[in-house]
Design an enzyme around this catalytic site. Structure first.
Site, PDB file in Angstrom:
ATOM      1  N   GLY A  13      38.737   6.744 -26.467  1.00  0.00           N
ATOM      2  CA  GLY A  13      38.803   5.428 -25.829  1.00  0.00           C
ATOM      3  C   GLY A  13      39.331   5.428 -24.410  1.00  0.00           C
ATOM      4  N   ARG A  65      21.767   3.966 -42.019  1.00  0.00           N
ATOM      5  CA  ARG A  65      21.897   3.517 -40.626  1.00  0.00           C
ATOM      6  C   ARG A  65      21.638   2.010 -40.508  1.00  0.00           C
ATOM      7  NH1 ARG A  65      21.945   6.257 -36.163  1.00  0.00           N
ATOM      8  NH2 ARG A  65      21.167   8.077 -37.243  1.00  0.00           N
ATOM      9  N   MET A  90      29.284   7.418 -30.899  1.00  0.00           N
ATOM     10  CA  MET A  90      28.548   8.612 -31.318  1.00  0.00           C
ATOM     11  C   MET A  90      27.431   8.325 -32.320  1.00  0.00           C
ATOM     12  SD  MET A  90      30.019  10.715 -29.395  1.00  0.00           S
ATOM     13  CE  MET A  90      29.556  12.354 -29.924  1.00  0.00           C
ATOM     14  N   ARG A  91      26.885   7.131 -32.287  1.00  0.00           N
ATOM     15  CA  ARG A  91      25.773   6.794 -33.173  1.00  0.00           C
ATOM     16  C   ARG A  91      24.566   6.431 -32.333  1.00  0.00           C
ATOM     17  NH1 ARG A  91      25.837   7.854 -38.105  1.00  0.00           N
ATOM     18  NH2 ARG A  91      24.746   5.975 -38.754  1.00  0.00           N
ATOM     19  N   ASN A 112      25.216   2.659 -21.381  1.00  0.00           N
ATOM     20  CA  ASN A 112      25.954   3.840 -21.850  1.00  0.00           C
ATOM     21  C   ASN A 112      26.428   4.657 -20.657  1.00  0.00           C
ATOM     22  OD1 ASN A 112      26.894   5.778 -23.776  1.00  0.00           O
ATOM     23  ND2 ASN A 112      25.091   7.042 -23.340  1.00  0.00           N
ATOM     24  N   HIS A 114      27.176   8.657 -19.633  1.00  0.00           N
ATOM     25  CA  HIS A 114      26.888  10.013 -20.114  1.00  0.00           C
ATOM     26  C   HIS A 114      27.493  11.040 -19.152  1.00  0.00           C
ATOM     27  CE1 HIS A 114      24.850  13.155 -22.278  1.00  0.00           C
ATOM     28  NE2 HIS A 114      24.558  13.683 -21.098  1.00  0.00           N
ATOM     29  N   ASP A 150      19.844   9.221 -24.573  1.00  0.00           N
ATOM     30  CA  ASP A 150      20.226   9.505 -23.182  1.00  0.00           C
ATOM     31  C   ASP A 150      19.019   9.440 -22.239  1.00  0.00           C
ATOM     32  OD1 ASP A 150      22.849   9.896 -24.040  1.00  0.00           O
ATOM     33  OD2 ASP A 150      22.527  12.023 -24.411  1.00  0.00           O
TER      34      ASP A 150
HETATM   35  C1  GRF Z   1      32.889  10.349 -22.371  1.00  0.00           C
HETATM   36  O1  GRF Z   1      32.866  11.618 -21.768  1.00  0.00           O
HETATM   37  C2  GRF Z   1      31.558   9.649 -22.247  1.00  0.00           C
HETATM   38  O2  GRF Z   1      30.849   9.979 -21.073  1.00  0.00           O
HETATM   39  C3  GRF Z   1      30.817  10.173 -23.446  1.00  0.00           C
HETATM   40  O3  GRF Z   1      31.788  10.233 -24.461  1.00  0.00           O
HETATM   41  C4  GRF Z   1      33.076  10.434 -23.876  1.00  0.00           C
HETATM   42  C5  GRF Z   1      33.955   9.332 -24.411  1.00  0.00           C
HETATM   43  O4  GRF Z   1      35.295   9.505 -24.016  1.00  0.00           O
HETATM   44  N1  GRF Z   1      29.682   9.335 -23.778  1.00  0.00           N
HETATM   45  P1  GRF Z   1      36.347   8.332 -24.238  1.00  0.00           P
HETATM   46  O5  GRF Z   1      36.343   8.003 -25.727  1.00  0.00           O
HETATM   47  O6  GRF Z   1      35.931   7.157 -23.400  1.00  0.00           O
HETATM   48  O7  GRF Z   1      37.658   8.909 -23.803  1.00  0.00           O
END
Ligand code: GRF
Length: 207
Positions: A13, A65, A90-91, A112, A114, A150
């Site tokens: 987070g 899902r 992560m989904r 998102n 990335h 992505d």
């Molecule tokens: C980050 O590196 C983001 O780019 C990727 O997942 C990670 C999440 O980190 N999608 P956090 O939970 O915001 O610390």
């Protein structure tokens, strides 16, 4: 009018925290309506609660899902939401889910961040893969979400260098600090001006 957002997380987070801070410092005109997680143990949920934000945590384990997504959507009905902000969620979201957030221009109001310069190094280990590949420059991408992982339209990219004496840890830390500045700034741009991206075009190249 503040941009009304739902932030989706699965872990630490730190991006959630950066967005919370940007709202508190008035760098970002947004209202975080709810923080959603598929992991009830996610550290980010503690951050959200410490800031008095509403949270909705539902483990996806043992659920199909579609079932999990429907439960999340049902909960989101309680709020007005302009944008879904994925911050380490992560989904993969199905097109049924995304369709609920379709804009009049046809894109989904789901965004998102990335940890690479897409389309290089998609997937879950952007920093590790870029580092192991030996890049001299990497970066961070903020993009709209579409049905492919992505892949959606790119809203912003910010590069950062990889130094010869970097370890994976120093490289990742540099990238994360870029993320924490970029994501709130992009959201503020959306709050003020709406979404802007360069259309993908197939330009014929001369032979
Ligand atoms: C980050 O590196 C983001 O780019 C990727 O997942 C990670 C999440 O980190 N999608 P956090 O939970 O915001 O610390």
């Amino acid at each position: 009018m503040p941009l009304k957002i739902a932030i989706f997380i699965s872990g630490r987070g730190s991006n959630l925290n950066a967005i919370i801070q940007a709202v508190a410092d008035k760098r970002l005109d947004a209202k975080i309506q709810v923080v959603v997680s598929n992991d009830p143990e996610a550290q980010g949920l503690t951050i959200a609660r410490q800031h008095g934000l509403k949270t909705f945590a539902l483990s996806h384990k043992g659920m199909k899902r579609a079932e999990h997504e429907q439960a999340v959507l049902k909960h989101l009905e309680e709020y007005e939401i302009d944008f879904v902000v994925l911050a380490g969620y992560m989904r993969v979201l199905s097109s049924e889910f995304l369709r609920r957030f379709k804009d009049s221009r046809g894109f989904y109001k789901v965004i998102n961040i990335h940890p690479s310069l897409l389309p290089a190094f998609p997937g879950t280990n952007g920093y590790e893969e870029a580092f192991n590949y030996g890049v001299k420059v990497s970066g961070v991408t903020v993009h709209l979400v579409d049905e492919q992982v992505d892949h959606g339209m790119i809203i912003a990219q910010e590069p950062f260098p990889r130094f010869n004496d970097d370890t994976l840890e120093t490289f990742k830390a540099r990238g994360l600090s870029v993320e924490h500045a970029l994501y709130p700034a992009v959201l503020q741009q959306i709050a003020k001006e709406g979404i802007r991206f360069n259309e993908r075009k197939k330009v014929e190249t001369a032979k």
